[in-house]
Write an enzyme that holds these catalytic residues in place. Structure first.
Site, short mmCIF file in Angstrom:
data_model
loop_
_atom_site.label_atom_id
_atom_site.label_comp_id
_atom_site.label_asym_id
_atom_site.label_seq_id
_atom_site.Cartn_x
_atom_site.Cartn_y
_atom_site.Cartn_z
N CYS A 78 -5.62 25.49 19.24
CA CYS A 78 -4.68 25.11 20.19
C CYS A 78 -4.93 25.36 21.65
O CYS A 78 -4.99 26.39 21.80
CB CYS A 78 -3.47 25.36 19.67
SG CYS A 78 -2.02 25.09 20.88
N GLU A 79 -5.09 24.44 22.55
CA GLU A 79 -5.50 24.79 23.90
C GLU A 79 -4.39 25.36 24.52
O GLU A 79 -4.40 26.02 25.69
CB GLU A 79 -6.13 23.75 24.68
CG GLU A 79 -4.98 22.76 25.16
CD GLU A 79 -5.57 21.58 25.60
OE1 GLU A 79 -5.17 20.90 26.52
OE2 GLU A 79 -6.75 20.98 25.82
N HIS A 80 -3.01 25.18 24.07
CA HIS A 80 -2.17 25.97 24.59
C HIS A 80 -1.65 27.49 24.39
O HIS A 80 -1.26 28.16 25.06
CB HIS A 80 -0.66 25.27 24.43
CG HIS A 80 -0.62 23.68 24.68
ND1 HIS A 80 0.08 22.75 24.17
CD2 HIS A 80 -1.12 23.13 25.77
CE1 HIS A 80 -0.27 21.64 24.56
NE2 HIS A 80 -0.99 21.84 25.64
N HIS A 81 -2.24 28.01 23.26
CA HIS A 81 -1.95 29.20 22.68
C HIS A 81 -3.26 30.16 22.48
O HIS A 81 -3.28 31.13 21.85
CB HIS A 81 -0.86 29.24 21.55
CG HIS A 81 0.27 28.55 21.84
ND1 HIS A 81 0.69 27.28 21.33
CD2 HIS A 81 1.48 29.09 22.70
CE1 HIS A 81 1.87 26.94 22.02
NE2 HIS A 81 2.35 28.20 22.64
N GLN A 120 -4.32 17.95 18.95
CA GLN A 120 -4.56 17.02 18.04
C GLN A 120 -4.70 15.87 18.29
O GLN A 120 -5.63 14.78 18.03
CB GLN A 120 -3.40 17.15 16.78
CG GLN A 120 -3.57 16.41 15.77
CD GLN A 120 -2.73 16.74 14.48
OE1 GLN A 120 -2.15 17.64 14.37
NE2 GLN A 120 -2.41 15.69 13.64
N HIS A 148 -0.34 23.46 12.20
CA HIS A 148 -0.42 24.23 13.66
C HIS A 148 0.17 25.50 13.34
O HIS A 148 1.13 25.77 13.31
CB HIS A 148 0.25 23.67 14.81
CG HIS A 148 -0.47 22.35 15.04
ND1 HIS A 148 -1.27 22.10 16.15
CD2 HIS A 148 -0.50 20.97 14.36
CE1 HIS A 148 -1.74 20.66 16.07
NE2 HIS A 148 -1.38 20.30 15.22
N CYS A 150 0.39 27.57 15.69
CA CYS A 150 1.61 28.29 16.87
C CYS A 150 3.02 27.49 16.41
O CYS A 150 3.97 28.09 16.82
CB CYS A 150 1.13 27.35 17.99
SG CYS A 150 1.16 25.29 17.98
#
Length: 188
Positions: A78-81, A120, A148, A150
């Protein structure tokens, strides 16, 4: 894009360990920065790969009926976390003009797209668009099902929650019965 700088990753991991109050020089953590750098080089190897490269080899085959490869396992970050998400991808296409690709090429394209900091939704559309641009099929459908981490190990903490995304192009977008057939085959 540039290649992955393992030394820089090692330094950053060492700093993270120090920032959380750990001793990066204790026995169990001595090689952790090196292991993480090696892992990141592997899990982000798709950054330097164009998924369309996998579709350069095509075969002439008198087949303009559905081709479906389902349950292609994938792992991404995940590019956010920078926490993993993983699941399976189902790729369907209807060849046009006898242009078919090797079945393993569909899985390789999924892997190339998944092995980068990702969303995704982007995996789903990038795989579909790569097939459209490379093979010019009558239609394409890509369905991704993923869990996910996250959402599982932090935040809302809901293990087992699955996210499903789809990208549908061409005749599979326009023809509801064709779309229903693909979805039925994916579920079977």
């Amino acid at each position: 894009m540039s290649s992955i700088n393992k030394e820089q990753i090692e330094q950053a991991v060492r700093q993270i360990l120090e920032a959380i109050g750990e001793d990066p020089d204790r026995e169990g953590l001595l090689d952790t920065p090196k292991r993480v750098a090696k892992m990141y080089a592997e899990v982000f190897s798709g950054l330097n790969e164009d998924p369309k490269e996998h579709f350069k080899t095509v075969f002439g085959e008198d087949h303009e009926e559905l081709v479906l490869v389902k349950d292609i396992a994938f792992y991404s970050m995940c590019e956010h976390h920078l926490i993993p998400f993983y699941g399976k991808v189902h790729v369907a296409y209807i060849p046009k003009g006898g242009r078919v690709t090797g079945l393993s090429k569909l899985a390789r394209a999924v892997e190339a797209v998944a092995k980068r900091p990702q969303l995704q939704e982007r995996i789903t559309s990038t795989v579909a668009d790569s097939i459209v641009e490379s093979l010019d099929p009558h239609g394409v459908m890509v369905v991704v099902e993923a869990e996910h981490m996250c959402m599982t190990m932090r935040g809302v903490r809901k293990p087992g929650a699955m996210t499903v995304t789809s990208a549908v192009r061409g005749v599979l977008h326009d023809d509801q019965s064709a779309r229903a057939e693909v979805l039925s085959l994916i579920k079977s």
